[in-house]
Design a protein around this motif. Structure first.
Motif, PDB file in Angstrom:
ATOM      1  N   LYS A  54       0.850  -1.208   0.000  1.00 46.95           N
ATOM      2  CA  LYS A  54       0.000   0.000   0.000  1.00 46.95           C
ATOM      3  C   LYS A  54       0.889   1.265   0.000  1.00 46.95           C
ATOM      4  O   LYS A  54       0.654   2.200  -0.761  1.00 46.95           O
ATOM      5  CB  LYS A  54      -0.895  -0.031   1.250  1.00 46.95           C
ATOM      6  CG  LYS A  54      -1.910   1.072   1.305  1.00 46.95           C
ATOM      7  CD  LYS A  54      -2.771   0.896   2.549  1.00 46.95           C
ATOM      8  CE  LYS A  54      -3.638   2.123   2.767  1.00 46.95           C
ATOM      9  NZ  LYS A  54      -4.193   2.117   4.125  1.00 46.95           N
ATOM     10  N   ASP A  55       1.929   1.248   0.849  1.00 44.44           N
ATOM     11  CA  ASP A  55       2.851   2.399   0.886  1.00 44.44           C
ATOM     12  C   ASP A  55       3.554   2.594  -0.453  1.00 44.44           C
ATOM     13  O   ASP A  55       3.973   3.712  -0.784  1.00 44.44           O
ATOM     14  CB  ASP A  55       3.916   2.197   1.976  1.00 44.44           C
ATOM     15  CG  ASP A  55       3.409   2.555   3.365  1.00 44.44           C
ATOM     16  OD1 ASP A  55       2.187   2.772   3.516  1.00 44.44           O
ATOM     17  OD2 ASP A  55       4.232   2.596   4.303  1.00 44.44           O
ATOM     18  N   LEU A  56       3.724   1.495  -1.193  1.00 42.71           N
ATOM     19  CA  LEU A  56       4.464   1.574  -2.462  1.00 42.71           C
ATOM     20  C   LEU A  56       3.555   1.871  -3.652  1.00 42.71           C
ATOM     21  O   LEU A  56       4.030   1.931  -4.797  1.00 42.71           O
ATOM     22  CB  LEU A  56       5.242   0.262  -2.696  1.00 42.71           C
ATOM     23  CG  LEU A  56       6.390   0.033  -1.695  1.00 42.71           C
ATOM     24  CD1 LEU A  56       6.914  -1.394  -1.789  1.00 42.71           C
ATOM     25  CD2 LEU A  56       7.530   1.029  -1.930  1.00 42.71           C
ATOM     26  N   HIS A  57       2.274   2.088  -3.375  1.00 43.23           N
ATOM     27  CA  HIS A  57       1.338   2.393  -4.465  1.00 43.23           C
ATOM     28  C   HIS A  57       1.780   3.623  -5.267  1.00 43.23           C
ATOM     29  O   HIS A  57       1.804   3.597  -6.505  1.00 43.23           O
ATOM     30  CB  HIS A  57      -0.087   2.551  -3.916  1.00 43.23           C
ATOM     31  CG  HIS A  57      -1.095   2.747  -5.005  1.00 43.23           C
ATOM     32  ND1 HIS A  57      -1.599   3.989  -5.344  1.00 43.23           N
ATOM     33  CD2 HIS A  57      -1.657   1.860  -5.858  1.00 43.23           C
ATOM     34  CE1 HIS A  57      -2.434   3.845  -6.358  1.00 43.23           C
ATOM     35  NE2 HIS A  57      -2.497   2.572  -6.681  1.00 43.23           N
ATOM     36  N   PRO A  58       2.193   4.716  -4.577  1.00 40.94           N
ATOM     37  CA  PRO A  58       2.647   5.887  -5.351  1.00 40.94           C
ATOM     38  C   PRO A  58       3.885   5.599  -6.205  1.00 40.94           C
ATOM     39  O   PRO A  58       4.174   6.336  -7.144  1.00 40.94           O
ATOM     40  CB  PRO A  58       2.991   6.926  -4.270  1.00 40.94           C
ATOM     41  CG  PRO A  58       2.331   6.439  -3.020  1.00 40.94           C
ATOM     42  CD  PRO A  58       2.217   4.955  -3.125  1.00 40.94           C
ATOM     43  N   GLU A  59       4.605   4.515  -5.879  1.00 36.17           N
ATOM     44  CA  GLU A  59       5.810   4.160  -6.655  1.00 36.17           C
ATOM     45  C   GLU A  59       5.500   3.117  -7.733  1.00 36.17           C
ATOM     46  O   GLU A  59       6.410   2.586  -8.362  1.00 36.17           O
ATOM     47  CB  GLU A  59       6.905   3.661  -5.705  1.00 36.17           C
ATOM     48  CG  GLU A  59       7.352   4.755  -4.745  1.00 36.17           C
ATOM     49  CD  GLU A  59       8.303   4.257  -3.661  1.00 36.17           C
ATOM     50  OE1 GLU A  59       9.203   3.457  -3.967  1.00 36.17           O
ATOM     51  OE2 GLU A  59       8.128   4.685  -2.493  1.00 36.17           O
ATOM     52  N   GLY A  60       4.204   2.803  -7.896  1.00 39.72           N
ATOM     53  CA  GLY A  60       3.828   1.926  -9.015  1.00 39.72           C
ATOM     54  C   GLY A  60       3.362   0.528  -8.630  1.00 39.72           C
ATOM     55  O   GLY A  60       3.108  -0.285  -9.516  1.00 39.72           O
TER      56      GLY A  60
END
Ligand code: NAD
Ligand code: 89Y
Length: 344
Positions: A25-31
């Motif tokens: 979830k935290d890595l959603h902005p990173e793709g």
């Protein structure tokens, strides 16, 4: 390719997977796009699906058939890793497999061979070396501050009730080395390089468990360095360091000591300094697990970027065979009383 969205599926929504789910979830902005979650247990999978906005499946095969997944995160216990990794390979999907890779070295090799056969990307979620503290120690070593590392002690000693969250551990015939010693052996490789030979003593000091709870391993690295890898679930020390790995690394020009409380003491050419190397608390992490949890975030980020860039992960399937070979060598030494060379 950088920036391209990667469609992720996760199999096994149990205890430790909650950290993976939060990390994705935290890595959603990173793709990272978590599209599907799977668990044989319909309650667990519904909970994960609701909390993380992914489609639920109770059968991995159906998930692979119905969803377009790029990368699958296998967070089940080791007995199911081979069959799930094979499904991923057959569907042309990249896979991250939680440690231990499989119940044996042979099965781990079979997982690697299957991915090779299908030309799919494969990595092992070996998170200890990705913790921010461990990366900081590595940076100090790489800066030559302690010169050439020649000796080390890597120590995971606890009396924390690991069986409360992970009750299956009580029935493992090969317990502490395969469960947590594997991380510590990986750290010994990470800091001091490959191992020429080792010897090991094991003990069972706790009642009502099937495997060894204590292992003391003496390693000679190919560089000539010597190290001790310790792991126990039956320490009676207060305060307890769980789940920190404490360590000492001595080199030709200095030394690094990491004590409980995530404090790193460095001696470099007669000068001493101290630094806190702990992990910050994230919105979803809590003590005492926060360091382990944050390492999951860093591991998943490494996996996401390596997969997207078509690069071999630092802890690829093949790399992890070298760590697994140390596990097998340790058990073989404990059984035979001999010094053992790891066999890949
Ligand atoms: P768990 O039993 O809590 O969770 C596993 C889940 O997988 C269960 O919900 C189970 O129903 C599901 N499952 C099993 N087989 C399945 C299948 N074929 N298809 C779909 N779902 C299936 O286990 P856990 O404690 O979360 O451990 C999982 C893995 O994580 C283990 O390999 C363990 O060693 C590892 N682990 C790693 C760390 C670490 O620091 N890296 C810490 C704890 C656990
Ligand atoms: O299972 C173990 C692991 O992999 O990291 C910590 C743990 O959860 C308990 O020691």
């Amino acid at each position: 390719m950088s920036g391209k969205k990667i469609r992720i599926g996760l199999i096994g929504c149990g205890f430790y997977a909650q950290n993976h789910l939060n990390a994705w979830k935290d890595l959603h902005p990173e793709g990272a796009e978590l599209v599907a979650v799977c668990d044989q247990d319909p309650v667990k999978v519904q909970q994960a699906a609701r909390a993380f906005g992914a489609k639920p499946y109770t059968e991995a095969k159906v998930m692979f058939e119905n969803e377009k997944i790029d990368l699958v995160d296998i967070t089940t216990q080791m007995n199911s890793h081979k069959i799930l990794a094979a499904l991923a390979a057959e569907h042309g999907v990249g896979a991250i497999v939680q440690k231990p890779f499989a119940p044996s070295f042979r099965e781990s090799v079979e997982i690697v061979e299957k991915a090779k056969l299908h030309g799919t990307w494969l990595a092992v979620h070996e998170n200890f070396r990705f913790g921010s503290g461990m990366r900081r120690i590595k940076a100090v070593i790489n800066s030559s501050a302690i010169g050439v590392p020649t000796w080390g002690r890597f120590s995971f000693r606890t009396g924390y009730d690991v069986f409360k969250n992970q009750p299956y551990l009580a029935n493992e015939k090969r317990l502490v080395i395969l469960d947590v010693g594997i991380h510590v052996l990986d750290l010994a490789r990470f800091f001091l390089g490959e191992v020429n030979h080792l010897s090991c003593e094991i003990q069972t000091r706790l009642p009502k468990i099937d495997g060894e709870d204590t292992a003391t391993i003496l390693l000679r690295h190919c560089s000539g360095a010597v190290s001790i890898v310790e792991s126990t679930y039956s320490s009676r020390k207060i305060p307890d360091a769980f789940p920190e790995t404490l360590l000492e690394i001595e080199g030709s020009e200095g030394a690094i000591v990491v004590t409980r409380g995530e404090a790193m003491q460095v001696t470099t050419q007669g000068i001493f300094f101290e630094e806190k190397i702990g992990s910050p608390l994230l919105s979803w992490t809590s003590r005492p697990w926060h360091g382990s949890q944050e390492a999951v975030l860093h591991t998943n980020r490494h996996m996401l970027n390596s997969f997207r860039d078509g690069k071999v992960a630092e802890t690829s399937g093949e790399d992890n065979l070298k760590t697994y070979a140390l596990v097998e060598a340790a058990y073989e030494s404990a059984m035979s009383g001999n010094k053992i060379k790891p066999r890949i």
